[in-house]
Design a protein around this motif. Structure first.
Motif, PDB file in Angstrom:
ATOM      1  N   SER A 197       1.020  -1.298  -0.151  1.00 26.91           N
ATOM      2  CA  SER A 197       0.031   0.154  -0.127  1.00 26.91           C
ATOM      3  C   SER A 197       0.712   1.068  -0.406  1.00 26.91           C
ATOM      4  CB  SER A 197      -0.750  -0.089   1.331  1.00 26.91           C
ATOM      5  OG  SER A 197      -0.442  -0.140   2.375  1.00 26.91           O
ATOM      6  N   VAL A 198       0.498   2.022  -0.532  1.00 31.17           N
ATOM      7  CA  VAL A 198       1.120   3.986  -0.122  1.00 31.17           C
ATOM      8  C   VAL A 198       0.437   4.651   1.152  1.00 31.17           C
ATOM      9  CG1 VAL A 198       1.666   5.770  -1.144  1.00 31.17           C
ATOM     10  CG2 VAL A 198       1.843   3.574  -2.482  1.00 31.17           C
ATOM     11  N   GLU A 199       1.515   5.066   2.389  1.00 24.33           N
ATOM     12  CA  GLU A 199       0.612   6.087   2.315  1.00 24.33           C
ATOM     13  C   GLU A 199       0.914   7.509   3.519  1.00 24.33           C
ATOM     14  OE1 GLU A 199       1.810   3.965   7.030  1.00 24.33           O
ATOM     15  OE2 GLU A 199       0.217   2.862   5.784  1.00 24.33           O
ATOM     16  N   THR A 200       0.303   7.746   4.236  1.00 20.61           N
ATOM     17  CA  THR A 200       1.004   9.557   4.376  1.00 20.61           C
ATOM     18  C   THR A 200       1.971   9.195   5.811  1.00 20.61           C
ATOM     19  OG1 THR A 200      -0.963  10.429   5.260  1.00 20.61           O
ATOM     20  CG2 THR A 200      -0.074  10.999   3.027  1.00 20.61           C
ATOM     21  N   THR A 201       2.433   9.746   6.405  1.00 26.28           N
ATOM     22  CA  THR A 201       3.641   9.838   7.721  1.00 26.28           C
ATOM     23  C   THR A 201       3.792  10.773   7.428  1.00 26.28           C
ATOM     24  OG1 THR A 201       4.461   8.707   8.697  1.00 26.28           O
ATOM     25  CG2 THR A 201       5.576   9.223   6.546  1.00 26.28           C
ATOM     26  N   THR A 202       4.383  11.399   9.094  1.00 21.82           N
ATOM     27  CA  THR A 202       4.429  12.452   9.750  1.00 21.82           C
ATOM     28  C   THR A 202       5.358  12.434  10.267  1.00 21.82           C
ATOM     29  OG1 THR A 202       3.224  12.355  11.524  1.00 21.82           O
ATOM     30  CG2 THR A 202       2.135  13.763   9.703  1.00 21.82           C
ATOM     31  N   ASP A 203       6.554  10.716  10.232  1.00 15.77           N
ATOM     32  CA  ASP A 203       7.183  11.055  10.945  1.00 15.77           C
ATOM     33  C   ASP A 203       8.342  11.524  10.762  1.00 15.77           C
ATOM     34  OD1 ASP A 203       6.125   9.128  13.304  1.00 15.77           O
ATOM     35  OD2 ASP A 203       6.506   7.215  12.122  1.00 15.77           O
ATOM     36  N   LEU A 204       8.861  11.287   8.824  1.00 14.00           N
ATOM     37  CA  LEU A 204       9.526  11.878   8.152  1.00 14.00           C
ATOM     38  C   LEU A 204       9.930  13.946   8.207  1.00 14.00           C
ATOM     39  CD1 LEU A 204       8.691   9.462   4.956  1.00 14.00           C
ATOM     40  CD2 LEU A 204      10.837   8.695   6.468  1.00 14.00           C
ATOM     41  N   VAL A 205      10.481  13.619   8.464  1.00 13.26           N
ATOM     42  CA  VAL A 205      10.909  15.179   8.001  1.00 13.26           C
ATOM     43  C   VAL A 205      12.002  15.743   6.535  1.00 13.26           C
ATOM     44  CG1 VAL A 205      12.868  17.176   9.235  1.00 13.26           C
ATOM     45  CG2 VAL A 205      11.559  14.681  10.740  1.00 13.26           C
ATOM     46  N   GLU A 206      13.074  15.286   6.694  1.00 13.07           N
ATOM     47  CA  GLU A 206      14.156  15.059   5.468  1.00 13.07           C
ATOM     48  C   GLU A 206      13.186  14.389   3.956  1.00 13.07           C
ATOM     49  OE1 GLU A 206      17.901  15.667   6.721  1.00 13.07           O
ATOM     50  OE2 GLU A 206      17.529  16.780   8.007  1.00 13.07           O
ATOM     51  N   SER A 207      13.606  13.643   4.091  1.00 17.20           N
ATOM     52  CA  SER A 207      12.757  12.453   2.803  1.00 17.20           C
ATOM     53  C   SER A 207      11.640  12.265   2.956  1.00 17.20           C
ATOM     54  CB  SER A 207      13.478  10.781   3.516  1.00 17.20           C
ATOM     55  OG  SER A 207      14.462  11.083   3.797  1.00 17.20           O
ATOM     56  N   PRO A 208      11.617  12.648   1.346  1.00 16.23           N
ATOM     57  CA  PRO A 208      10.141  12.084   1.171  1.00 16.23           C
ATOM     58  C   PRO A 208       9.166  10.745   0.615  1.00 16.23           C
ATOM     59  CG  PRO A 208      11.937  11.881  -1.098  1.00 16.23           C
ATOM     60  CD  PRO A 208      12.662  12.480   0.138  1.00 16.23           C
ATOM     61  N   VAL A 209       9.813   9.610   0.989  1.00 17.03           N
ATOM     62  CA  VAL A 209       9.447   8.364   1.123  1.00 17.03           C
ATOM     63  C   VAL A 209      10.009   7.504   2.549  1.00 17.03           C
ATOM     64  CG1 VAL A 209       8.647   8.841  -0.655  1.00 17.03           C
ATOM     65  CG2 VAL A 209      10.704   7.296  -1.076  1.00 17.03           C
ATOM     66  N   ALA A 210       9.565   6.659   3.030  1.00 16.37           N
ATOM     67  CA  ALA A 210      10.336   5.394   3.365  1.00 16.37           C
ATOM     68  C   ALA A 210      10.243   4.328   3.230  1.00 16.37           C
ATOM     69  CB  ALA A 210      10.554   5.911   5.141  1.00 16.37           C
ATOM     70  N   ALA A 267       5.535  -7.889   0.017  1.00 16.32           N
ATOM     71  CA  ALA A 267       5.944  -6.433  -0.130  1.00 16.32           C
ATOM     72  C   ALA A 267       5.833  -5.589   0.748  1.00 16.32           C
ATOM     73  CB  ALA A 267       5.535  -5.883  -1.752  1.00 16.32           C
ATOM     74  N   PRO A 268       6.497  -4.414   0.601  1.00 22.07           N
ATOM     75  CA  PRO A 268       6.280  -2.977   1.660  1.00 22.07           C
ATOM     76  C   PRO A 268       5.121  -2.226   1.556  1.00 22.07           C
ATOM     77  CG  PRO A 268       7.900  -2.878   0.127  1.00 22.07           C
ATOM     78  CD  PRO A 268       7.645  -4.196  -0.585  1.00 22.07           C
ATOM     79  N   ILE A 269       5.144  -1.801   2.888  1.00 24.04           N
ATOM     80  CA  ILE A 269       4.220   0.224   2.336  1.00 24.04           C
ATOM     81  C   ILE A 269       5.307   0.743   2.433  1.00 24.04           C
ATOM     82  CG2 ILE A 269       2.751   1.455   3.884  1.00 24.04           C
ATOM     83  CD1 ILE A 269       2.201  -1.198   6.182  1.00 24.04           C
ATOM     84  N   LEU A 270       4.850   1.715   0.911  1.00 18.00           N
ATOM     85  CA  LEU A 270       5.016   3.127   0.794  1.00 18.00           C
ATOM     86  C   LEU A 270       4.820   3.859   1.619  1.00 18.00           C
ATOM     87  CD1 LEU A 270       7.526   4.004  -0.641  1.00 18.00           C
ATOM     88  CD2 LEU A 270       6.110   4.681  -2.247  1.00 18.00           C
ATOM     89  N   GLN A 271       5.681   4.502   2.532  1.00 20.36           N
ATOM     90  CA  GLN A 271       4.868   5.858   3.281  1.00 20.36           C
ATOM     91  C   GLN A 271       5.866   6.878   3.111  1.00 20.36           C
ATOM     92  OE1 GLN A 271       7.023   4.963   6.862  1.00 20.36           O
ATOM     93  NE2 GLN A 271       5.707   4.726   7.354  1.00 20.36           N
ATOM     94  N   ILE A 272       4.805   8.095   2.486  1.00 22.06           N
ATOM     95  CA  ILE A 272       5.065   9.628   2.054  1.00 22.06           C
ATOM     96  C   ILE A 272       5.383  10.752   2.793  1.00 22.06           C
ATOM     97  CG2 ILE A 272       4.479   8.416  -0.607  1.00 22.06           C
ATOM     98  CD1 ILE A 272       2.045  10.577  -0.289  1.00 22.06           C
ATOM     99  N   ASN A 273       5.755  11.733   2.673  1.00 23.46           N
ATOM    100  CA  ASN A 273       6.412  13.277   3.735  1.00 23.46           C
ATOM    101  C   ASN A 273       5.558  14.123   2.683  1.00 23.46           C
ATOM    102  OD1 ASN A 273       6.860  14.715   4.940  1.00 23.46           O
ATOM    103  ND2 ASN A 273       8.947  14.757   4.565  1.00 23.46           N
TER     104      ASN A 273
END
Length: 630
Positions: free
Chosen positions: A527-540, A569-575
């Motif tokens: 899946s693809v989901e938003t996260t607030t854990d990222l600060v400088e990177s666009p994805v994780a 398959a992993p989850i793609l997190q976006i910032n």
């Protein structure tokens, strides 16, 4: 007379011995004397435990004979001896995997290879460093037929029937030009005292004895001075481990190590322990300064010899010590085991288990002492054996805490390594959580991982574990004392109501983009989901650890079958606060979004220490994006 060809690996070693010059040629005597001692050990055990050998006379001795006229050096023993099959197996092939590993490590650099040969020994074949022809006469104890094995080191050897008094083995080396030093009494005796002084069997050699002239009271010579040949013992011939520690010098400990470890390197430390009481046993363990060549091979050669009342039993039993301590070299001598002990009995014997458990504690205690009092030596040890030590976290639960305290960790907030005891001083005492990140990549890459951004923002330190073994073992290590070990992807921090509300709003705002990215990436992401854990990177990347497929993959990995069950398959997190993600949300260029989706996923994989499925496609997409941006 039957002519045979050497096995390929044996031929390679012979070629090295014959065509290169080595600074430590003297080790050939160490190796042949060690083989002779092993042959005596084996016969001693059989005479005491096997009905077939009860009638054999055990009269142990090793003789060294130097013939200056014939330019031959002979080493003979009264041990078990060999029949034709033994000769083929022991002198025609390389039976021990470690010797193959030795060959794999040769570089072609004469100096380095010389040192390697000095460390490893390579057994019988070492005699071809000094001899251009070798004759081995041998007869197996209890058998009638003797055999003569002959080789000039030319890729072949011959075996023929012969006669021989008694049983044992005699090796006659016809020395090459320039090797006459190995016929000198003093040189031979010096080598024996250096490497073989504590072989537990007597080593004899003819020595010249000067007898002064006999004179009368007036000084008139009655008998002239003369020289007699006397056959004398040139080693101490007592098992070093049986002596009181106060009677053994450091040099003697080191010399004994060179014999049992077949190494020219000095050990980092040794532990000599005698236990008395309900169970009586003696142990002498050495910690090497250099890893053996076969350390990471499944068929590694164990370095521990088991004796029972000074009678050699085995040096091939891997159950004597746990596998994560397989770098140890040394001796266990017990009075409380039967001489005819079998491998099966050894593995389940209560006495052996007590000896093993006490020995493990002793070794771990010695390592802890070295780490505190001799940090430079410990640094050497950890460089060579740190990853092997970590294996104990997986298979020695009783000593897991002690092993954890011996490990040296890289961590986020410093370039210096730390111990877990030091690290917990920085941990939040309310949460009591030790955070760590693992990955098969460099420390620098792991420290730059997007997964650590929320920790950097909160100034929380994290253990950085970048070895492959870490990725397998640390998920199974869940606690240290009252602290929990938590992977950074599983860390949860308190959120205010405002922060929760912000996350919900961002998720709604970016719902269209996350759906679009998932459609483009398909099965490559869960899946693809938003996260607030990222600060400088666009994805994780994030793994859903509740997924049954993930749990099954982990279980198979722990059983040593990690490659057979793929992880989901992993989850793609976006910032959503990153400029790149914001621009993607607002663009109507579908081709750009498609390229960016794949490039961002590949970028996250690289940060995660993974290899890309299609590097060429990644570069093509990246170039298209750059072209549009210019």
């Amino acid at each position: 007379m039957a002519k045979h060809q050497f096995q390929t690996e044996a031929n390679q070693i012979l070629h090295l011995m014959i065509h290169s010059l080595y600074s430590n040629k003297e080790i050939f005597i160490r190796e042949l004397v060690s083989n002779a001692s092993d042959a005596l050990d084996k016969l001693n055990m059989l005479v005491l435990t096997d009905e077939k050998y009860k009638g054999i006379t055990f009269n142990p001795r090793i003789d060294i004979v130097a013939n200056k006229e014939a330019k031959t050096l002979t080493i003979k023993d009264t041990g078990i001896g060999m029949n034709e099959e033994d000769l083929m197996n022991n002198l025609g092939t390389i039976a021990k995997s470690g010797t193959k590993a030795f060959l794999e490590n040769l570089t072609g650099d004469q100096k380095e290879d010389s040192n390697l040969i000095g460390q490893f020994g390579v057994g019988f074949y070492a005699c071809f460093m000094v001899a251009d022809k070798v004759e081995v006469t041998t007869k197996k104890a209890g058998e009638e037929q003797a055999y003569l094995w002959t080789s000039a080191g030319d890729g072949s050897f011959e075996i023929e029937n012969t006669t021989m008094e008694g049983h044992g083995t005699q090796i006659v080396m016809h020395l090459k030009e320039g090797e006459e030093e190995f016929l000198e009494e003093h040189r031979i005796e010096t080598i024996i005292k250096k490497y073989s002084n504590h072989i537990p069997f007597p080593i004899f050699m003819d020595k010249e004895k000067h007898i002064p002239a006999v004179t009368d009271d007036d000084g008139k010579e009655i008998e002239p001075a003369r020289t007699e040949i006397e056959n004398v013992q040139i080693n101490r011939a007592n098992a070093l481990w049986t002596l009181p520690k106060s009677e053994i010098t450091d040099e003697e400990y080191k010399d004994f190590y060179s014999t049992i470890a077949h190494s020219s390197e000095e050990p980092l430390a040794w532990m000599h322990n005698k236990a008395e009481g309900a169970i009586e046993y003696t142990t002498l363990f050495y910690i090497p300064s250099k890893a053996p060549i076969d350390l990471y091979r499944v068929d590694y050669q164990t370095g521990i010899k088991l004796y029972i009342n000074r009678v050699f039993i085995t040096d091939d039993e891997k159950e004597l010590m746990p596998t994560y301590l397989r770098f140890l070299r040394g001796v266990i001598d017990s009075k409380d085991l039967p001489l005819n002990v079998s491998r099966e009995i050894l593995q389940s014997n209560a006495v052996m288990n007590k000896i093993k458990n006490a020995s493990v504690k002793k070794v771990l205690s010695e390592l802890a002492k070295m780490m505190k009092k001799r940090p430079e030596d410990y640094k050497t040890f950890y460089r060579e054996f740190g990853n092997v030590l970590k294996e104990g976290l997986y298979n020695d639960f009783a000593n897991r805490e002690k092993i954890l305290e011996l490990l040296q960790f890289n961590h986020l907030n410093s370039d210096e390594v730390t111990t877990i005891e030091e690290f917990v001083k920085t941990v939040d005492e309310e949460k009591k959580e030790i955070y760590y990140i693992t990955g098969k990549t460099s420390v620098e890459m792991l420290k730059a991982s997007p997964l650590l951004e929320k920790f950097k923002a909160r100034n929380i330190d994290v253990l950085v574990l970048n070895e492959e073994v870490d990725t397998i073992i640390f998920p199974m290590v869940t606690e240290y004392k009252e602290y929990k070990l938590v992977h950074v992807s599983d860390a949860k921090f308190e959120e205010t109501e405002e922060e929760k509300k912000e996350v919900e709003e961002l998720s709604k705002t970016y719902e269209g983009l996350t759906k679009e990215l998932k459609d483009i990436l398909g099965e490559s992401v869960k899946s693809v989901e938003t996260t607030t854990d990222l600060v400088e990177s666009p994805v994780a990347l994030k793994v859903d650890k509740e997924d049954p497929a993930y749990m099954m993959a982990q279980m198979m990995k722990q059983m040593g079958q990690g490659g057979e069950t793929p992880e989901p398959a992993p989850i793609l997190q976006i910032n959503p606060k990153h400029e790149l993600i914001e621009k993607l949300k607002n663009t109507s260029d579908q081709n750009l979004i498609a390229d960016a989706a794949h490039v961002l996923l590949d970028q996250a994989k690289l940060f995660d220490g993974q290899e890309l499925d299609d590097t060429a496609e990644f570069i093509t997409r990246l170039n298209r994006i750059i072209t549009k941006a210019i």
